[in-house]
Motif scaffolding. Structure first.
Motif, mmCIF file in Angstrom:
data_model
loop_
_atom_site.group_PDB
_atom_site.id
_atom_site.type_symbol
_atom_site.label_atom_id
_atom_site.label_comp_id
_atom_site.label_asym_id
_atom_site.label_seq_id
_atom_site.Cartn_x
_atom_site.Cartn_y
_atom_site.Cartn_z
ATOM 1 N N ASN A 151 0.826 -1.207 0.000
ATOM 2 C CA ASN A 151 0.000 0.000 0.000
ATOM 3 C C ASN A 151 0.865 1.264 0.000
ATOM 4 O OD1 ASN A 151 -2.259 -1.678 0.275
ATOM 5 N ND2 ASN A 151 -2.173 -1.573 2.500
ATOM 6 N N ASN A 152 0.294 2.365 -0.507
ATOM 7 C CA ASN A 152 0.920 3.692 -0.443
ATOM 8 C C ASN A 152 2.315 3.726 -1.071
ATOM 9 O OD1 ASN A 152 -1.336 4.661 1.088
ATOM 10 N ND2 ASN A 152 -0.446 3.643 2.865
ATOM 11 N N ILE A 153 2.393 3.215 -2.297
ATOM 12 C CA ILE A 153 3.670 3.174 -3.015
ATOM 13 C C ILE A 153 3.532 3.953 -4.317
ATOM 14 C CG2 ILE A 153 5.256 1.649 -4.283
ATOM 15 C CD1 ILE A 153 4.903 -0.408 -2.083
ATOM 16 N N ALA A 154 4.560 4.719 -4.650
ATOM 17 C CA ALA A 154 4.627 5.423 -5.928
ATOM 18 C C ALA A 154 5.697 4.750 -6.771
ATOM 19 C CB ALA A 154 4.978 6.890 -5.710
ATOM 20 N N ILE A 155 5.368 4.532 -8.046
ATOM 21 C CA ILE A 155 6.312 3.913 -8.973
ATOM 22 C C ILE A 155 6.656 4.961 -10.028
ATOM 23 C CG2 ILE A 155 6.756 1.977 -10.517
ATOM 24 C CD1 ILE A 155 4.444 0.490 -9.052
ATOM 25 N N ALA A 156 7.934 5.298 -10.134
ATOM 26 C CA ALA A 156 8.391 6.367 -11.023
ATOM 27 C C ALA A 156 8.299 5.956 -12.491
ATOM 28 C CB ALA A 156 9.826 6.747 -10.680
ATOM 29 N N ALA A 157 8.302 6.953 -13.364
ATOM 30 C CA ALA A 157 8.162 6.743 -14.809
ATOM 31 C C ALA A 157 9.231 5.799 -15.361
ATOM 32 C CB ALA A 157 8.239 8.084 -15.524
ATOM 33 N N ASN A 158 8.802 4.962 -16.304
ATOM 34 C CA ASN A 158 9.664 4.034 -17.042
ATOM 35 C C ASN A 158 10.384 3.021 -16.164
ATOM 36 O OD1 ASN A 158 9.003 5.217 -19.560
ATOM 37 N ND2 ASN A 158 10.430 6.884 -19.089
ATOM 38 N N SER A 159 9.817 2.698 -15.022
ATOM 39 C CA SER A 159 10.408 1.689 -14.141
ATOM 40 C C SER A 159 9.955 0.296 -14.547
ATOM 41 C CB SER A 159 10.002 1.949 -12.689
ATOM 42 O OG SER A 159 10.490 3.193 -12.253
ATOM 43 N N SER A 160 10.794 -0.700 -14.264
ATOM 44 C CA SER A 160 10.450 -2.111 -14.479
ATOM 45 C C SER A 160 10.445 -2.788 -13.122
ATOM 46 C CB SER A 160 11.482 -2.787 -15.375
ATOM 47 O OG SER A 160 11.449 -2.210 -16.653
ATOM 48 N N VAL A 161 9.269 -3.247 -12.708
ATOM 49 C CA VAL A 161 9.125 -3.847 -11.383
ATOM 50 C C VAL A 161 8.912 -5.342 -11.550
ATOM 51 C CG1 VAL A 161 7.887 -3.765 -9.187
ATOM 52 C CG2 VAL A 161 8.061 -1.699 -10.595
ATOM 53 N N LYS A 163 10.024 -7.534 -8.817
ATOM 54 C CA LYS A 163 10.116 -8.151 -7.489
ATOM 55 C C LYS A 163 9.167 -7.424 -6.549
ATOM 56 C CE LYS A 163 13.905 -5.433 -5.570
ATOM 57 N NZ LYS A 163 15.174 -5.437 -4.889
ATOM 58 N N SER A 164 8.853 -8.037 -5.440
ATOM 59 C CA SER A 164 7.881 -7.495 -4.492
ATOM 60 C C SER A 164 8.453 -6.348 -3.676
ATOM 61 C CB SER A 164 7.409 -8.602 -3.539
ATOM 62 O OG SER A 164 6.714 -9.598 -4.253
ATOM 63 N N PHE A 165 7.577 -5.392 -3.346
ATOM 64 C CA PHE A 165 7.893 -4.277 -2.452
ATOM 65 C C PHE A 165 6.719 -4.142 -1.487
ATOM 66 C CE2 PHE A 165 10.445 -3.262 -6.148
ATOM 67 C CZ PHE A 165 11.616 -2.761 -5.609
ATOM 68 N N MET A 166 6.964 -4.356 -0.209
ATOM 69 C CA MET A 166 5.880 -4.314 0.769
ATOM 70 C C MET A 166 5.971 -3.127 1.725
ATOM 71 S SD MET A 166 4.008 -6.654 -0.313
ATOM 72 C CE MET A 166 2.749 -6.593 0.933
ATOM 73 N N GLU A 167 7.127 -2.454 1.775
ATOM 74 C CA GLU A 167 7.291 -1.288 2.639
ATOM 75 C C GLU A 167 6.371 -0.162 2.159
ATOM 76 O OE1 GLU A 167 10.791 1.815 4.057
ATOM 77 O OE2 GLU A 167 11.330 0.031 2.901
ATOM 78 N N GLU A 168 5.667 0.486 3.066
ATOM 79 C CA GLU A 168 4.720 1.531 2.701
ATOM 80 C C GLU A 168 5.390 2.901 2.614
ATOM 81 O OE1 GLU A 168 1.031 1.629 4.792
ATOM 82 O OE2 GLU A 168 0.739 -0.527 4.649
ATOM 83 N N ASN A 169 4.719 3.811 1.893
ATOM 84 C CA ASN A 169 5.141 5.206 1.765
ATOM 85 C C ASN A 169 6.539 5.351 1.169
ATOM 86 O OD1 ASN A 169 2.730 6.359 2.941
ATOM 87 N ND2 ASN A 169 3.464 5.465 4.863
ATOM 88 N N ILE A 170 6.765 4.621 0.067
ATOM 89 C CA ILE A 170 8.058 4.721 -0.607
ATOM 90 C C ILE A 170 7.858 4.996 -2.095
ATOM 91 C CG2 ILE A 170 9.312 3.253 1.025
ATOM 92 C CD1 ILE A 170 9.130 0.976 -1.088
ATOM 93 N N LEU A 171 8.924 5.526 -2.707
ATOM 94 C CA LEU A 171 8.996 5.695 -4.147
ATOM 95 C C LEU A 171 9.969 4.654 -4.657
ATOM 96 C CD1 LEU A 171 8.649 7.333 -6.840
ATOM 97 C CD2 LEU A 171 10.652 8.641 -6.115
ATOM 98 N N ILE A 172 9.535 3.883 -5.656
ATOM 99 C CA ILE A 172 10.446 2.931 -6.282
ATOM 100 C C ILE A 172 10.666 3.378 -7.729
ATOM 101 C CG2 ILE A 172 9.910 1.007 -4.751
ATOM 102 C CD1 ILE A 172 8.056 -0.138 -6.836
ATOM 103 N N ALA A 173 11.884 3.156 -8.219
ATOM 104 C CA ALA A 173 12.221 3.615 -9.572
ATOM 105 C C ALA A 173 13.366 2.795 -10.121
ATOM 106 C CB ALA A 173 12.605 5.092 -9.539
ATOM 107 N N GLY A 174 13.511 2.858 -11.440
ATOM 108 C CA GLY A 174 14.628 2.219 -12.108
ATOM 109 C C GLY A 174 14.238 0.949 -12.826
ATOM 110 N N SER A 175 15.239 0.395 -13.480
ATOM 111 C CA SER A 175 15.049 -0.850 -14.210
ATOM 112 C C SER A 175 16.271 -1.731 -13.973
ATOM 113 C CB SER A 175 14.885 -0.564 -15.704
ATOM 114 O OG SER A 175 14.588 -1.722 -16.402
#
Length: 193
Positions: A151-161, A163-175
């Motif tokens: 919950n409460n996750i932002a995924i940045a533009a052009n990212s490839s996800v 694997k799992s991300f369970m930590e809340e209130n984070i921005l994930i990005a990259g490939s």
């Protein structure tokens, strides 16, 4: 997943709020003159879900098939491949353009999704991503495989996800995607609760 008429109405109201569609006296006139096709798409999607899940009678099944044809035509016009019963209430599609979602994926409430996004299975597997509530998916994001996004996750533009991300209130990005920093999701999804 919509399971009653009351729930159908709640989903439509949540989507309307997410898309910031007004409740003014002349909203329907504005929609006739300059229709918001994304809003039209989302209303049809919710109606399709209601008829698929709740109306098992013969008239309901016939109407469901007619709705499905109209829905498919609008989806092709907008570039969406979004099946029924994937997104929770409060869906906000930001723009029309290519969005492809696997029918096995599940996305929680208050998702904001942008164009050129793909949510799908990987490597011949039939398992697709399970995405939590209040998730912001920027343009060009690819989410694939048997993974979970919390919950409460932002995924940045052009990212490839992948694997799992369970930590809340984070921005994930990259490939491949990785945690970049903490983020306040209310700034990206104003209607999130």
């Amino acid at each position: 997943m919509i399971s009653s008429k009351a729930e159908y109405k709640a989903y439509v109201l949540a989507d309307k709020k997410a898309l910031n569609i007004g409740n003014g006296r002349f909203t329907w006139i504005k929609q006739m003159i300059a229709p918001d096709y994304i809003w039209k798409f989302q209303k049809r999607l919710r109606k399709l879900e209601y008829y698929k899940n709740c109306r098992k009678d013969i008239i309901g099944k016939i109407y469901y098939n007619l709705l499905k044809l109209r829905h498919r035509k609008l989806a092709l016009k907008l570039g969406f491949s979004i099946p029924e019963n994937v997104f929770g209430p409060g869906l906000s599609i930001a723009h029309h353009g290519t969005i492809v979602v696997n029918s096995k994926a599940k996305v929680g409430k208050n998702c904001r999704i942008h164009v050129c996004t793909n949510i799908g299975a990987s490597g011949g597997s039939h398992k697709a991503p399970q995405i939590g509530d209040n998730v912001y998916i920027a343009p060009g994001v690819k989410i694939f495989g048997d993974i979970e996004i919390g919950n409460n996750i932002a995924i940045a533009a052009n990212s490839s996800v992948g694997k799992s991300f369970m930590e809340e209130n984070i921005l994930i990005a990259g490939s491949p995607a990785k945690k970049i920093k903490e983020v306040e999701i209310k700034k990206l999804i104003p209607h999130a609760d």
